[in-house]
Design a protein around this motif. Structure first.
Motif, PDB file in Angstrom:
ATOM      1  N   GLY A 135       0.777  -1.256   0.000  1.00  0.00           N
ATOM      2  CA  GLY A 135       0.000   0.000   0.000  1.00  0.00           C
ATOM      3  C   GLY A 135       0.799   1.291   0.000  1.00  0.00           C
ATOM      4  O   GLY A 135       0.233   2.380  -0.100  1.00  0.00           O
ATOM      5  N   LYS A 136       2.114   1.217   0.129  1.00  0.00           N
ATOM      6  CA  LYS A 136       2.889   2.453   0.158  1.00  0.00           C
ATOM      7  C   LYS A 136       3.208   2.902  -1.286  1.00  0.00           C
ATOM      8  O   LYS A 136       4.345   2.846  -1.739  1.00  0.00           O
ATOM      9  N   VAL A 137       2.147   3.353  -1.983  1.00  0.00           N
ATOM     10  CA  VAL A 137       2.287   3.640  -3.428  1.00  0.00           C
ATOM     11  C   VAL A 137       3.180   4.853  -3.706  1.00  0.00           C
ATOM     12  O   VAL A 137       3.670   5.043  -4.817  1.00  0.00           O
ATOM     13  N   GLY A 138       3.395   5.663  -2.675  1.00  0.00           N
ATOM     14  CA  GLY A 138       4.283   6.815  -2.838  1.00  0.00           C
ATOM     15  C   GLY A 138       5.693   6.403  -3.229  1.00  0.00           C
ATOM     16  O   GLY A 138       6.478   7.238  -3.711  1.00  0.00           O
ATOM     17  N   LEU A 139       6.004   5.130  -3.046  1.00  0.00           N
ATOM     18  CA  LEU A 139       7.350   4.647  -3.381  1.00  0.00           C
ATOM     19  C   LEU A 139       7.592   4.580  -4.890  1.00  0.00           C
ATOM     20  O   LEU A 139       8.715   4.343  -5.321  1.00  0.00           O
ATOM     21  N   LEU A 140       6.538   4.793  -5.667  1.00  0.00           N
ATOM     22  CA  LEU A 140       6.701   4.724  -7.129  1.00  0.00           C
ATOM     23  C   LEU A 140       7.810   5.678  -7.585  1.00  0.00           C
ATOM     24  O   LEU A 140       8.640   5.325  -8.426  1.00  0.00           O
ATOM     25  N   GLY A 141       7.820   6.867  -6.984  1.00  0.00           N
ATOM     26  CA  GLY A 141       8.840   7.860  -7.335  1.00  0.00           C
ATOM     27  C   GLY A 141      10.250   7.331  -7.113  1.00  0.00           C
ATOM     28  O   GLY A 141      11.161   7.610  -7.893  1.00  0.00           O
ATOM     29  N   PRO A 185      10.164   9.204 -19.249  1.00  0.00           N
ATOM     30  CA  PRO A 185       9.578   9.035 -17.916  1.00  0.00           C
ATOM     31  C   PRO A 185       8.162   8.455 -17.963  1.00  0.00           C
ATOM     32  O   PRO A 185       7.780   7.683 -17.081  1.00  0.00           O
ATOM     33  N   ALA A 186       7.390   8.816 -18.986  1.00  0.00           N
ATOM     34  CA  ALA A 186       6.017   8.309 -19.074  1.00  0.00           C
ATOM     35  C   ALA A 186       6.026   6.795 -19.253  1.00  0.00           C
ATOM     36  O   ALA A 186       5.261   6.071 -18.605  1.00  0.00           O
ATOM     37  N   VAL A 187       6.930   6.327 -20.143  1.00  0.00           N
ATOM     38  CA  VAL A 187       7.019   4.883 -20.401  1.00  0.00           C
ATOM     39  C   VAL A 187       7.506   4.162 -19.145  1.00  0.00           C
ATOM     40  O   VAL A 187       7.001   3.091 -18.780  1.00  0.00           O
ATOM     41  N   VAL A 188       8.486   4.758 -18.466  1.00  0.00           N
ATOM     42  CA  VAL A 188       9.010   4.153 -17.234  1.00  0.00           C
ATOM     43  C   VAL A 188       7.880   3.963 -16.228  1.00  0.00           C
ATOM     44  O   VAL A 188       7.712   2.886 -15.638  1.00  0.00           O
ATOM     45  N   ASN A 189       7.073   4.997 -16.029  1.00  0.00           N
ATOM     46  CA  ASN A 189       5.954   4.947 -15.100  1.00  0.00           C
ATOM     47  C   ASN A 189       5.007   3.814 -15.413  1.00  0.00           C
ATOM     48  O   ASN A 189       4.609   3.053 -14.540  1.00  0.00           O
ATOM     49  N   GLU A 190       4.682   3.752 -16.686  1.00  0.00           N
ATOM     50  CA  GLU A 190       3.701   2.766 -17.132  1.00  0.00           C
ATOM     51  C   GLU A 190       4.200   1.344 -16.864  1.00  0.00           C
ATOM     52  O   GLU A 190       3.491   0.529 -16.263  1.00  0.00           O
ATOM     53  N   ILE A 191       5.450   1.066 -17.295  1.00  0.00           N
ATOM     54  CA  ILE A 191       5.996  -0.286 -17.140  1.00  0.00           C
ATOM     55  C   ILE A 191       6.158  -0.654 -15.655  1.00  0.00           C
ATOM     56  O   ILE A 191       5.851  -1.772 -15.239  1.00  0.00           O
ATOM     57  N   LEU A 192       6.595   0.325 -14.871  1.00  0.00           N
ATOM     58  CA  LEU A 192       6.764   0.073 -13.436  1.00  0.00           C
ATOM     59  C   LEU A 192       5.449  -0.334 -12.797  1.00  0.00           C
ATOM     60  O   LEU A 192       5.378  -1.314 -12.050  1.00  0.00           O
ATOM     61  N   LYS A 193       4.387   0.427 -13.104  1.00  0.00           N
ATOM     62  CA  LYS A 193       3.075   0.135 -12.513  1.00  0.00           C
ATOM     63  C   LYS A 193       2.618  -1.271 -12.875  1.00  0.00           C
ATOM     64  O   LYS A 193       2.119  -2.003 -12.028  1.00  0.00           O
ATOM     65  N   GLN A 194       2.861  -1.612 -14.157  1.00  0.00           N
ATOM     66  CA  GLN A 194       2.508  -2.958 -14.644  1.00  0.00           C
ATOM     67  C   GLN A 194       3.214  -4.037 -13.824  1.00  0.00           C
ATOM     68  O   GLN A 194       2.585  -4.922 -13.272  1.00  0.00           O
ATOM     69  N   LYS A 195       4.554  -3.896 -13.737  1.00  0.00           N
ATOM     70  CA  LYS A 195       5.375  -4.953 -13.122  1.00  0.00           C
ATOM     71  C   LYS A 195       5.164  -5.037 -11.617  1.00  0.00           C
ATOM     72  O   LYS A 195       5.411  -6.079 -11.010  1.00  0.00           O
ATOM     73  N   LEU A 196       4.759  -3.931 -11.005  1.00  0.00           N
ATOM     74  CA  LEU A 196       4.624  -3.918  -9.554  1.00  0.00           C
ATOM     75  C   LEU A 196       3.244  -4.371  -9.096  1.00  0.00           C
ATOM     76  O   LEU A 196       3.024  -4.620  -7.921  1.00  0.00           O
ATOM     77  N   SER A 197       2.297  -4.471 -10.051  1.00  0.00           N
ATOM     78  CA  SER A 197       0.939  -4.780  -9.606  1.00  0.00           C
ATOM     79  C   SER A 197       0.714  -6.291  -9.536  1.00  0.00           C
ATOM     80  O   SER A 197       1.395  -7.066 -10.171  1.00  0.00           O
TER      81      SER A 197
END
Ligand code: ADP
Ligand code: MG
Length: 506
Positions: free
Chosen positions: A472-478, A494-506
């Motif tokens: 639940g500590k989603v602030g760690l995305l940064g 950065p947009a692509v990085v965000n997207e891929i990170l969210k995918q892999k972390l979920s």
């Protein structure tokens, strides 16, 4: 409400400005002598017999100066009088060889009648400042007191050069129906607007430092909510925005103090001291000069045809207020639009950079205001040509900035890389932004494969953060984004990085 040292008072300011702008023209208002009175021109070499009032000499009205006045009048949204007159204003002073100044009579309509200009009011909203009139008159010569210890010298080169005096309006008969300047800041914005209109029209250089724009400042104060206007003073011949604001502040404070001590303000003409920022009485109302105005017998009434006014209307360029509205329609806010219309050079630069791509407008405005404005040496707004030589400050052109902004929106580089390219240009790096990007291998990684690899590495290296994120500590995305960016040398999108990170972390 007027504030003194940060404290709001119960007083408000009423300000009226009489602004003189020197009309740009080859010759003088009533003679064929050159109107060039620059300090570099030898004294008394641009003087005709008319200018120094040799007996029998007759003034001949310069049609071009009249057209300039009409242009300015149209720029002030004002009525142009189809008929106006010239009158003699008599006074003695050694810089006035005629013994009178040819002006326009105060009681009759001058060439330019009622109008208005729009400024930004202190509340951030557009505010109209009503104009009472603008009239044509002759300038005086210049006295030189610093050439000789016991003598003064007169230079008549400026004698007879055309001036246009623009007077703001105060409706004393109907106080409700008014819109006038009420603070030192509004006075400055009004004068800047007049300056920009005059420059956009080519009517005047309107440059306070060189004396082609000067102002007399009328100030009165009154209790907030009161309907009547009180007695004003007039501070003469002000030649800088800073001093004008300081003179208004000082006069307002002085008058408030007089009223608060039970006194009355007298209608005096003041002089301002640059040395200590104070005003002092130059002459009181009792000593007011009687100018004995009378119609100039050597000049016919000035008649202007409807065709002339229509012809001049067709030549009017876009004025600053219209430019601001256009910039706002491109998506800029009021503040940005105001900054980018501070001069026509700046607005032209902006227009050149935006070109036919409105989507560029907002990013171009941001780059100009936050970066270029801080580096005036790097964007010669008048001569925006690339004169870059490695190692020296270079000129950044509108095309350069447009290319940089386009590279970001095409995802070729990210914002951080754009900033690096920009700094390299400021430091004198030659070439276009594209060439600089190639030279330094600054290409944004948008290849998802490469980014995925970096993301996986970062996830593998930080198991405890992954744990926390998932709980639940989603602030760690940064934190993850930062590490992936670091791993890709700041090149990833950065947009692509965000997207891929969210995918892999979920
Ligand atoms: P004058 O001919 O004596 O110079 P004007 O009536 O032409 O006087 O006014 C000069 C300027 O002073 C105008 O801009 C006018 O709006 C302004 N003014 C007139 N009365 C006041 C007042 N009570 N307070 C502040 N400004 C004033
Ligand atoms: Mg006056």
């Amino acid at each position: 409400m007027f504030t003194i040292k940060g404290k709001t008072t119960d007083w408000e300011l009423v300000i009226g400005l009489e602004t003189h702008i020197e009309v740009l023209s080859n010759s003088k208002l009533f003679s064929g002598a050159s109107a060039d009175y620059n300090p570099t021109v030898a004294p008394n070499t641009q003087v005709s017999m008319v200018d120094v009032a040799m007996p029998g000499m007759l003034p001949v009205l310069n049609e071009y100066c009249v057209e300039q006045a009409i242009k300015m009048g149209l720029g002030l949204n004002a009525e142009i009088s189809r008929k106006s007159k010239f009158a003699r204003k008599q006074y003695f002073y050694p810089d006035l060889p005629q013994g009178y100044q040819i002006s326009q009579p105060a009681e009759e309509p001058p060439i330019v009648g009622r109008g208005w200009v729009e400024i930004m009011g202190d509340d951030g909203q557009p505010k109209k400042i009503f104009i009472e009139r603008a009239h044509l008159e002759q300038d005086a010569g210049k006295l030189k007191h610093d050439v000789h210890p016991t003598k003064s010298f007169a230079d008549y080169n400026r004698t007879g050069v055309a001036l246009l005096e623009i007077v703001t309006y105060l409706n004393t008969k109907d106080p409700e129906n008014n819109s006038y300047i009420t603070s030192p800041d509004e006075a400055e914005r009004y004068l800047r607007e007049i300056r920009e209109i005059a420059r956009a029209l080519g009517v005047s250089k309107a440059n306070m430092e060189e004396g082609s724009m000067r102002a007399d400042v009328n100030v009165s104060v009154r209790p907030v909510g009161s309907k009547e206007f009180r007695t004003r003073t007039e501070t003469k011949n002000m030649v800088s925005f800073k001093f004008i604001k300081s003179a208004i502040e000082y006069e307002a404070r002085r008058q408030i103090e007089i009223y608060e001590n039970g006194g009355t303000v007298s209608q005096d003409t003041m002089r301002y001291s640059q040395a200590d920022g104070t005003t002092s009485v130059m002459r009181s109302k009792e000593d007011a000069l009687d100018y004995r105005y009378f119609p100039d017998p050597d000049l016919l009434p000035l008649e202007i045809s409807e065709e002339t006014i229509e012809r001049i209307k067709k030549t009017m360029p876009e004025l600053p207020a219209a430019t601001r509205a256009r910039f706002i329609s491109l998506g800029l806010n009021e503040y940005d639009a105001a900054r980018l219309t501070e001069s026509t050079d700046i607005s032209k630069w902006f227009d050149a950079a935006v070109g036919d791509k409105p989507a560029r407008a907002k990013p171009i405005a941001n780059w100009m205001i936050s970066e270029l404005f801080a580096h005036p040496e790097n964007w010669d707004v008048k001569n925006a040509v690339d004169t870059s030589e490695s190692g020296e400050a270079r000129i950044i052109t509108p095309e350069n900035l447009a290319e940089l902004v386009d590279m970001i929106s095409a995802n070729e580089i990210n914002g951080k890389q754009a900033k690096e390219i920009f700094i390299k240009m400021l430091d004198g790096e030659s070439g276009t932004p594209k060439e600089i990007a190639d030279r330094f291998g600054m290409k944004q990684i948008t290849d998802t494969g490469a980014i995925e690899k970096a993301v996986e590495d970062v996830i593998a290296a930080n198991p405890s953060q992954v744990e926390q994120y998932k709980s639940g500590k989603v602030g760690l995305l940064g934190f993850f984004v930062g590490n992936v960016m670091k791993a890709t040398g700041g090149k990833a999108n950065p947009a692509v990085v965000n997207e891929i990170l969210k995918q892999k972390l979920s």
